[in-house]
Write an enzyme that holds these catalytic residues in place. Structure first.
Site, PDB file in Angstrom:
ATOM      1  N   GLU A 198      48.129  22.072  41.768  1.00  0.00           N
ATOM      2  CA  GLU A 198      49.481  21.512  41.843  1.00  0.00           C
ATOM      3  C   GLU A 198      49.847  21.003  40.442  1.00  0.00           C
ATOM      4  OE1 GLU A 198      50.091  18.758  45.148  1.00  0.00           O
ATOM      5  OE2 GLU A 198      51.293  17.473  43.843  1.00  0.00           O
ATOM      6  N   ARG A 232      56.006  21.530  47.017  1.00  0.00           N
ATOM      7  CA  ARG A 232      55.731  21.029  45.653  1.00  0.00           C
ATOM      8  C   ARG A 232      56.269  21.965  44.560  1.00  0.00           C
ATOM      9  NH1 ARG A 232      55.766  17.831  48.565  1.00  0.00           N
ATOM     10  NH2 ARG A 232      54.084  16.642  49.515  1.00  0.00           N
ATOM     11  N   SER A 277      47.082  14.336  43.561  1.00  0.00           N
ATOM     12  CA  SER A 277      46.368  15.494  44.107  1.00  0.00           C
ATOM     13  C   SER A 277      46.376  16.637  43.101  1.00  0.00           C
ATOM     14  CB  SER A 277      47.021  15.952  45.404  1.00  0.00           C
ATOM     15  OG  SER A 277      46.797  14.979  46.395  1.00  0.00           O
TER      16      SER A 277
END
Ligand SMILES: Cc1cc2nc3c(=O)[nH]c(=O)nc-3n(C[C@H](O)[C@H](O)[C@H](O)COP(=O)(O)OP(=O)(O)OC[C@H]3O[C@@H](n4cnc5c(N)ncnc54)[C@H](O)[C@@H]3O)c2cc1C
Length: 288
Positions: free
Chosen positions: A281, A162, A211
């Protein structure tokens, strides 16, 4: 207000805001930023951002109008797509689906733009091939702050979970992606099934940013949060989703401060009970 430009639907005003339609306008905006010595913030599809209620200082540029597929053709054994950074991932999905190629499966249901997909190395956890942007990106073009554009091949970038580095400073303006041109008749069914899994597991009826936390090595963030009894934890109008513990949903009218309070509460409780640190994230922007 920047809230309408984010999937969480939160965020205060930008001091200056610009939606360029093309690269020339973007170049002009960079010259303005330089002459006024303003801070610059880039937003793509806004699907991974937490923008402060106090808003963002300086110029915020949203790239969503710098969009379009420039090339979609077979070259040798590969199918090649070149697109402007603000093109939505769903446009890319349509092309791979039409060609019956496997990137369709991980792209099915991924929000945001192609540029944001590169910055975040967006992808899925399932063990499929391909499953992240690193596997389908050949090169990117970055506009530096002086307006010059530089092409960088994918091998020169540092791709992580990510995250993608090695292109800064600047703005990603164009991306070339490709995959083996080996059509598979089952791709449409596989992509539909992947989308069904998303619909069944994710709280898509509420605004969110997907998320919130990165999976710590050896752990699943959602499982840690669930085990700590945090599903349903609510502060104001922000809630740890009852359906997916790694999602924080906006129940309607939440503020960024409320979402941040939920994030911090989850981090504190998980650390206290399991000794595992959860890192976000989602990217925080603006004055906090
Ligand atoms: C319901 C939901 C489900 C999701 N599921 C997934 C998933 O399965 N997998 C996954 O990986 N992500 C998922 N996400 C998160 C998000 O969609 C991805 O991270 C996406 O790639 C972000 O793209 P964006 O265009 O929205 O970027 P933004 O959120 O607008 O920006 C993200 C970062 O990239 C920077 N940026 C964006 N575009 C550019 C550019 N062209 N040049 C330079 N910097 C830029 C921004 O400054 C910011 O730092 C989900 C989000 C939602 C809301």
């Amino acid at each position: 207000m920047l809230a309408p430009y984010t999937s969480w639907q939160v965020g205060g005003p930008a001091e200056y805001f610009y939606l360029p339609d093309n690269l020339e306008q973007l170049r002009g905006a960079l010259a303005f930023v330089k002459s006024k010595k303003l801070p610059l913030t880039i937003i793509g599809g806004g699907s991974n951002l937490l923008i402060s209620d106090a808003g963002i200082e300086g110029l915020t540029i949203c790239l969503k109008n710098i969009s379009g597929i420039l090339v979609s053709e077979a070259r040798g054994h590969r199918w090649v797509v070149e697109a402007l950074a603000g093109t939505s991932k769903s446009e890319l999905l349509k092309i791979f689906l039409k060609q019956k190629l496997s990137p369709s499966v991980f792209l099915a249901g991924l929000p945001g733009e192609i540029g944001g997909g590169v910055v975040m190395n967006a992808g899925v956890g399932e063990k499929i091939t391909p499953r992240e942007f690193v596997e389908i990106t050949d090169w990117i073009e970055v506009m530096r702050f002086d307006g010059a554009v530089e092409r960088i091949s994918s091998e020169k970038l540092k791709w992580n979970y990510r995250h993608c580095e090695g292109w800064q400073p600047g703005i990603i303006v164009k991306i070339s992606l490709s995959w083996k041109n080996e059509p598979d008749d089952s791709i449409l069914v596989q992509a539909k099934a992947a989308n069904q899994v998303r619909l069944s597991r994710q709280p898509l009826d509420f605004p969110s940013c997907g998320s919130v936390f990165v999976n710590p090595t050896g752990h699943k963030a959602a499982l840690l949060i669930d085990t700590c009894g945090l599903k349903g934890y609510t502060f104001g109008k922000a809630q740890v989703s009852l359906k997916h513990a790694n999602f924080i949903v906006n129940l309607g009218g939440a503020t960024s401060a409320e979402i941040l309070a939920v994030i911090q509460h989850v981090q504190n409780v998980v650390k206290e009970k399991t000794d595992v640190e959860l890192n976000t994230e989602v990217i925080k922007l603006g004055r906090w």
